[in-house]
Design a protein around this motif. Structure first.
Motif, mmCIF file in Angstrom:
data_model
loop_
_atom_site.group_PDB
_atom_site.id
_atom_site.type_symbol
_atom_site.label_atom_id
_atom_site.label_comp_id
_atom_site.label_asym_id
_atom_site.label_seq_id
_atom_site.Cartn_x
_atom_site.Cartn_y
_atom_site.Cartn_z
ATOM 1 N N ALA A 22 0.938 -1.216 0.068
ATOM 2 C CA ALA A 22 -0.027 0.013 0.000
ATOM 3 C C ALA A 22 0.748 1.440 0.005
ATOM 4 O O ALA A 22 0.544 2.112 -0.696
ATOM 5 N N TYR A 152 -4.969 -3.778 -0.263
ATOM 6 C CA TYR A 152 -5.487 -2.494 0.483
ATOM 7 C C TYR A 152 -6.375 -1.721 -0.325
ATOM 8 O O TYR A 152 -7.347 -1.068 -0.055
ATOM 9 N N ARG A 153 -6.201 -1.390 -1.676
ATOM 10 C CA ARG A 153 -7.027 -0.688 -2.525
ATOM 11 C C ARG A 153 -8.400 -1.181 -2.433
ATOM 12 O O ARG A 153 -9.275 -0.475 -2.787
ATOM 13 N N GLU A 156 -10.200 -1.261 1.781
ATOM 14 C CA GLU A 156 -9.581 -0.143 2.789
ATOM 15 C C GLU A 156 -10.362 -0.093 4.175
ATOM 16 O O GLU A 156 -9.964 0.136 5.123
ATOM 17 N N ASN A 157 -11.553 -0.546 3.962
ATOM 18 C CA ASN A 157 -12.578 -0.705 5.297
ATOM 19 C C ASN A 157 -12.644 -1.981 6.082
ATOM 20 O O ASN A 157 -13.074 -2.096 7.002
ATOM 21 N N CYS A 161 -6.927 -3.575 7.539
ATOM 22 C CA CYS A 161 -6.512 -2.515 6.827
ATOM 23 C C CYS A 161 -6.812 -1.150 7.467
ATOM 24 O O CYS A 161 -6.036 -0.268 7.506
ATOM 25 N N ALA A 166 -3.821 1.505 7.022
ATOM 26 C CA ALA A 166 -3.870 2.825 6.797
ATOM 27 C C ALA A 166 -3.138 3.620 7.917
ATOM 28 O O ALA A 166 -2.486 4.677 7.265
#
Length: 181
Positions: A22, A152-153, A156-157, A161, A166
């Motif tokens: 990421a 990760y892309r 993300e939630n 991650c 993050a």
């Protein structure tokens, strides 16, 4: 090849490859980031093999980068900020040899740059404990399964991650704004 020099390869392991991927995807001059495995004794390992911790492989990222845009030293600077190089076989709650801190060098210049940086960080007392990052010759690299690439892309939630990846990404963006794509 984008600059005057041919692209180079760097292989780095510093815990879960989702975190490293990421971050390095956002570094200018990095042309490609592939999550994978290296440094073990199994050929064609799977994620299940790696999770057992007995394959000898580390979770790593393979970076293809243009040294005319971003230097290997700059990649190492990012690497040493986004993970803890002082904990053997561990990054946070991720425990096992697959999460070790390791640099697989591809040339004498890479080996020397990594060795010099680690010695400098140690001498300057940047970390409160000794650096345990392994510095070893490049080994066979095995790309991880497709669902790990760009993880990760697409997630993300997802709790890991959101709570682990993050913050590392935020730390990178704050500290290395000059290297952002």
């Amino acid at each position: 090849m984008t600059g005057q020099h041919p692209d180079e390869i760097a292989v780095l392991g510093g815990g879960c490859f989702w975190c490293l991927e990421a971050v390095f995807e956002q570094v200018r001059g990095v042309q490609a980031v592939t999550s994978g495995y290296s440094g073990g004794h199994l050929s064609a390992p799977t994620y299940d093999d790696i999770c057992k911790g007995s394959s000898g492989h580390a979770e790593v990222v393979q970076l293809r980068f243009d040294p005319a845009v971003v230097s290997y030293r700059e990649l190492l600077e990012v690497f040493f900020v986004i993970h803890d190089p002082t904990t053997p076989n561990r990054q946070g709650n991720d425990v096992g040899p697959q999460y070790r801190s390791v640099i697989f060098w591809h040339s004498d210049a890479q080996r020397l740059a990594a060795q010099t940086m680690m010695e400098s960080l140690q001498r300057e007392g940047v970390f409160s404990a000794p650096i345990v990052t392994e510095l070893v010759p490049a080994a066979q690299f095995y790309p991880a399964e497709p669902y790990h690439q760009g993880y990760y892309r697409g997630h993300e939630n997802q709790p890991y991650c959101a709570f682990v990846v993050a913050p590392k990404l935020g730390k990178f963006r704050q500290r290395f704004a000059r290297l952002l794509k």
